[in-house]
Design a protein around this motif. Structure first.
Motif, PDB file in Angstrom:
ATOM      1  N   ASP A  71     -35.879  51.321  71.763  1.00 13.47           N
ATOM      2  CA  ASP A  71     -37.050  52.182  71.935  1.00 13.47           C
ATOM      3  C   ASP A  71     -37.591  51.588  73.268  1.00 13.47           C
ATOM      4  O   ASP A  71     -38.752  53.434  73.671  1.00 13.47           O
ATOM      5  CB  ASP A  71     -38.426  51.408  71.614  1.00 13.47           C
ATOM      6  N   ARG A  72     -37.901  50.859  74.681  1.00 15.53           N
ATOM      7  CA  ARG A  72     -38.742  51.008  75.858  1.00 15.53           C
ATOM      8  C   ARG A  72     -37.340  50.346  77.073  1.00 15.53           C
ATOM      9  O   ARG A  72     -37.084  49.233  76.546  1.00 15.53           O
ATOM     10  CB  ARG A  72     -39.631  50.192  75.685  1.00 15.53           C
ATOM     11  N   ARG A  73     -37.537  50.702  78.114  1.00 17.11           N
ATOM     12  CA  ARG A  73     -36.590  50.135  79.122  1.00 17.11           C
ATOM     13  C   ARG A  73     -37.523  48.329  79.383  1.00 17.11           C
ATOM     14  O   ARG A  73     -38.555  47.782  78.423  1.00 17.11           O
ATOM     15  CB  ARG A  73     -37.369  50.485  80.457  1.00 17.11           C
ATOM     16  N   TRP A  74     -37.062  47.638  78.829  1.00 18.19           N
ATOM     17  CA  TRP A  74     -36.702  46.149  79.254  1.00 18.19           C
ATOM     18  C   TRP A  74     -37.358  45.946  80.084  1.00 18.19           C
ATOM     19  O   TRP A  74     -37.350  44.891  80.816  1.00 18.19           O
ATOM     20  CB  TRP A  74     -35.715  45.327  78.713  1.00 18.19           C
ATOM     21  N   THR A  75     -39.026  45.343  80.635  1.00 18.44           N
ATOM     22  CA  THR A  75     -40.214  45.245  81.739  1.00 18.44           C
ATOM     23  C   THR A  75     -39.952  43.796  81.435  1.00 18.44           C
ATOM     24  O   THR A  75     -39.869  43.437  79.703  1.00 18.44           O
ATOM     25  CB  THR A  75     -41.117  45.698  80.971  1.00 18.44           C
ATOM     26  N   ASP A  76     -40.452  42.847  82.119  1.00 18.72           N
ATOM     27  CA  ASP A  76     -40.997  41.450  80.929  1.00 18.72           C
ATOM     28  C   ASP A  76     -41.682  41.644  80.048  1.00 18.72           C
ATOM     29  O   ASP A  76     -41.886  40.746  79.055  1.00 18.72           O
ATOM     30  CB  ASP A  76     -42.149  40.824  82.203  1.00 18.72           C
ATOM     31  N   ASP A  77     -42.607  42.186  79.468  1.00 17.54           N
ATOM     32  CA  ASP A  77     -43.866  42.467  78.247  1.00 17.54           C
ATOM     33  C   ASP A  77     -43.265  43.095  77.680  1.00 17.54           C
ATOM     34  O   ASP A  77     -43.151  42.520  76.364  1.00 17.54           O
ATOM     35  CB  ASP A  77     -45.030  43.332  79.233  1.00 17.54           C
ATOM     36  N   TYR A  78     -42.079  43.865  77.499  1.00 17.59           N
ATOM     37  CA  TYR A  78     -41.308  44.133  76.511  1.00 17.59           C
ATOM     38  C   TYR A  78     -40.608  43.221  75.765  1.00 17.59           C
ATOM     39  O   TYR A  78     -40.505  43.079  74.681  1.00 17.59           O
ATOM     40  CB  TYR A  78     -40.714  45.180  76.771  1.00 17.59           C
ATOM     41  N   ARG A  79     -40.032  42.093  77.263  1.00 17.04           N
ATOM     42  CA  ARG A  79     -39.096  41.146  76.116  1.00 17.04           C
ATOM     43  C   ARG A  79     -40.154  40.243  75.449  1.00 17.04           C
ATOM     44  O   ARG A  79     -39.726  39.440  74.600  1.00 17.04           O
ATOM     45  CB  ARG A  79     -38.105  40.320  77.247  1.00 17.04           C
ATOM     46  N   ARG A  80     -41.011  39.895  76.113  1.00 15.51           N
ATOM     47  CA  ARG A  80     -42.634  39.385  75.494  1.00 15.51           C
ATOM     48  C   ARG A  80     -42.837  39.752  73.939  1.00 15.51           C
ATOM     49  O   ARG A  80     -42.441  38.578  73.141  1.00 15.51           O
ATOM     50  CB  ARG A  80     -43.015  38.826  75.478  1.00 15.51           C
ATOM     51  N   GLU A  81     -42.482  40.971  73.991  1.00 15.08           N
ATOM     52  CA  GLU A  81     -43.015  42.046  72.987  1.00 15.08           C
ATOM     53  C   GLU A  81     -41.508  42.300  71.895  1.00 15.08           C
ATOM     54  O   GLU A  81     -41.629  41.020  70.231  1.00 15.08           O
ATOM     55  CB  GLU A  81     -43.028  42.920  72.954  1.00 15.08           C
ATOM     56  N   LEU A  82     -40.564  41.818  71.867  1.00 14.62           N
ATOM     57  CA  LEU A  82     -38.848  41.629  71.641  1.00 14.62           C
ATOM     58  C   LEU A  82     -39.141  40.899  70.455  1.00 14.62           C
ATOM     59  O   LEU A  82     -38.554  40.283  69.852  1.00 14.62           O
ATOM     60  CB  LEU A  82     -38.129  42.374  72.270  1.00 14.62           C
ATOM     61  N   VAL A  83     -39.347  39.480  71.533  1.00 14.54           N
ATOM     62  CA  VAL A  83     -39.218  38.135  70.996  1.00 14.54           C
ATOM     63  C   VAL A  83     -40.403  37.527  70.454  1.00 14.54           C
ATOM     64  O   VAL A  83     -39.997  36.955  68.585  1.00 14.54           O
ATOM     65  CB  VAL A  83     -39.673  37.056  72.083  1.00 14.54           C
ATOM     66  N   ASP A  84     -41.252  37.679  70.377  1.00 15.44           N
ATOM     67  CA  ASP A  84     -42.698  37.813  69.920  1.00 15.44           C
ATOM     68  C   ASP A  84     -42.558  38.583  68.382  1.00 15.44           C
ATOM     69  O   ASP A  84     -43.125  37.847  67.254  1.00 15.44           O
ATOM     70  CB  ASP A  84     -44.133  38.067  70.123  1.00 15.44           C
ATOM     71  N   SER A  85     -42.477  40.118  68.343  1.00 19.56           N
ATOM     72  CA  SER A  85     -42.596  40.291  67.186  1.00 19.56           C
ATOM     73  C   SER A  85     -41.272  40.014  66.192  1.00 19.56           C
ATOM     74  O   SER A  85     -42.268  40.180  64.892  1.00 19.56           O
ATOM     75  CB  SER A  85     -42.325  41.946  67.294  1.00 19.56           C
ATOM     76  N   ARG A  86     -40.499  39.429  66.407  1.00 16.66           N
ATOM     77  CA  ARG A  86     -39.273  38.765  65.899  1.00 16.66           C
ATOM     78  C   ARG A  86     -39.975  37.430  64.694  1.00 16.66           C
ATOM     79  O   ARG A  86     -39.523  37.018  63.969  1.00 16.66           O
ATOM     80  CB  ARG A  86     -38.275  38.579  66.012  1.00 16.66           C
ATOM     81  N   VAL A  87     -39.714  36.225  66.170  1.00 21.38           N
ATOM     82  CA  VAL A  87     -40.909  35.251  66.107  1.00 21.38           C
ATOM     83  C   VAL A  87     -41.758  35.271  64.752  1.00 21.38           C
ATOM     84  O   VAL A  87     -41.371  33.702  63.705  1.00 21.38           O
ATOM     85  CB  VAL A  87     -40.190  34.161  67.521  1.00 21.38           C
ATOM     86  N   GLN A  88     -42.526  35.627  65.504  1.00 25.82           N
ATOM     87  CA  GLN A  88     -44.225  34.956  64.742  1.00 25.82           C
ATOM     88  C   GLN A  88     -43.936  35.585  63.164  1.00 25.82           C
ATOM     89  O   GLN A  88     -44.357  35.440  62.545  1.00 25.82           O
ATOM     90  CB  GLN A  88     -45.024  36.066  65.506  1.00 25.82           C
ATOM     91  N   GLY A  89     -43.280  37.217  63.038  1.00 23.82           N
ATOM     92  CA  GLY A  89     -43.263  37.410  61.787  1.00 23.82           C
ATOM     93  C   GLY A  89     -42.638  36.777  61.024  1.00 23.82           C
ATOM     94  O   GLY A  89     -43.038  36.336  59.435  1.00 23.82           O
ATOM     95  N   THR A  90     -41.288  36.519  61.745  1.00 25.05           N
ATOM     96  CA  THR A  90     -40.461  35.709  60.467  1.00 25.05           C
ATOM     97  C   THR A  90     -41.164  33.661  60.258  1.00 25.05           C
ATOM     98  O   THR A  90     -40.781  33.928  58.795  1.00 25.05           O
ATOM     99  CB  THR A  90     -38.958  35.394  61.343  1.00 25.05           C
ATOM    100  N   ARG A  91     -41.791  33.641  60.585  1.00 24.97           N
ATOM    101  CA  ARG A  91     -42.286  32.187  60.976  1.00 24.97           C
ATOM    102  C   ARG A  91     -43.569  32.550  59.934  1.00 24.97           C
ATOM    103  O   ARG A  91     -43.573  31.417  59.237  1.00 24.97           O
ATOM    104  CB  ARG A  91     -43.199  31.779  62.639  1.00 24.97           C
TER     105      ARG A  91
END
Length: 309
Positions: A71-91
């Motif tokens: 959806d977006r270019r992978w800035t450091d902030d968006y990398r964290r969003e990619l991780v957090d949105s998956r890991v935190q939701g699944t947890r």
């Protein structure tokens, strides 16, 4: 009993909700805003907030929430969003499910074939493991390594539900083909102008599945009580990027460019996403789907594109 769905406003989630309702199933959609409809329930995966009664005794929980990889270019902030949105939701889902007295029949947790990294020309199935992970071993990260690590971390978060005795399926999805968006939807405007071209070498494999087959596979897995663990949701005939380009041009009756888009141009436009998701090859086979008797509506790319377009 209801089927509880996260990510229900996304491309796959919204299609799944429609398909389930067409089958006469009751659906509850988890949303991160104030619920506005009777079939909605609130959750906040970042803060671990989820009413356990929403999941109590559910027929199934289908977890599809997560920020879009492309959806977006992978800035450091968006990398964290990619991780957090998956890991935190699944947890949040898995830990809540583990506490329930009447647990859901199955947790179908979204995953991706990115877990396999760059497989080159080698066909891989669910049991395949990369021969080595270069990160942390004195060498540079392998192409596709960051995404592979992301998916592994994502999948690991279902452990509390598994340990509590819930049937858990990790749905490792390839490129889902639909004209409404996603991988194919982004390509259509370019190809309709006759500007479609292979990307990079064009030899990298693309593992795909039509949206009707993805939906069919999900409901098929729901109905198979012995199936758990990773399942590849891909068609049985992955193709190279060059073959995909030609097939899409034929389906649209439009010419394609004879010269490929070079890797350096893709890196300039997409950043790290080029090496992580565009220039890598993933020749993934749906062994477990075939073993459980799923019959593909669109096993071949030409058939899928004809049906979609």
């Amino acid at each position: 009993m209801a089927v509880v769905v996260t990510g229900s406003s996304g491309l796959l989630g919204s299609a799944l909700v429609r398909a389930l309702r067409d089958e006469g199933r009751s659906v509850v959609r988890l949303v991160r805003r104030t619920p506005e409809e009777p079939d909605e329930a609130f959750w906040n995966p970042r803060e671990g907030l989820l009413d356990p009664t929403v999941l109590e005794g559910a027929e199934a929980v289908v977890h599809l929430a997560g920020a879009g990889v492309a959806d977006r270019r992978w800035t450091d902030d968006y990398r964290r969003e990619l991780v957090d949105s998956r890991v935190q939701g699944t947890r949040t889902l898995a830990t809540t499910i583990a506490t329930l007295e009447r647990k859901p029949g199955v947790l179908l947790s979204g995953s991706a074939i990115g877990v396999y990294g760059d497989t080159g020309e080698h066909p891989v199935e669910e049991s395949w493991e990369p021969p080595a992970r270069l990160r942390g071993q004195g060498g540079p990260p392998a192409r596709g390594q960051w995404l592979a690590d992301l998916v592994l971390a994502w999948e690991a978060e279902v452990a509390p539900a598994e340990e509590a005795g819930v049937r858990v399926v990790r749905m490792r999805t390839g490129h889902v083909l639909t004209a409404e968006g996603g991988f194919l939807g982004r390509m259509l405007p370019i190809f309709k102008l006759g500007l479609g071209a292979p990307l990079g070498s064009g030899r990298q494999y693309t593992s795909w599945i039509s949206l009707p087959d993805w939906l069919g596979a999900v409901t098929h897995i729901m109905a198979e009580p012995e199936v758990s663990g990773p399942v590849n949701l891909t068609a049985p005939t992955p193709v190279t990027n060059a073959e995909f380009t030609k097939a899409l041009g034929r389906a649209l009756r439009r010419p394609t460019m004879p010269v490929a888009v070079p890797g350096f141009a893709l890196r300039a436009g997409l950043g790290d996403l080029a090496d992580e998701g565009v220039l890598i090859g993933q020749r993934v086979l749906p062994r477990r789907l075939l073993e459980m008797g799923y019959r593909f509506r669109h096993p071949r790319l030409d058939e899928a594109l004809a049906a979609i377009l």
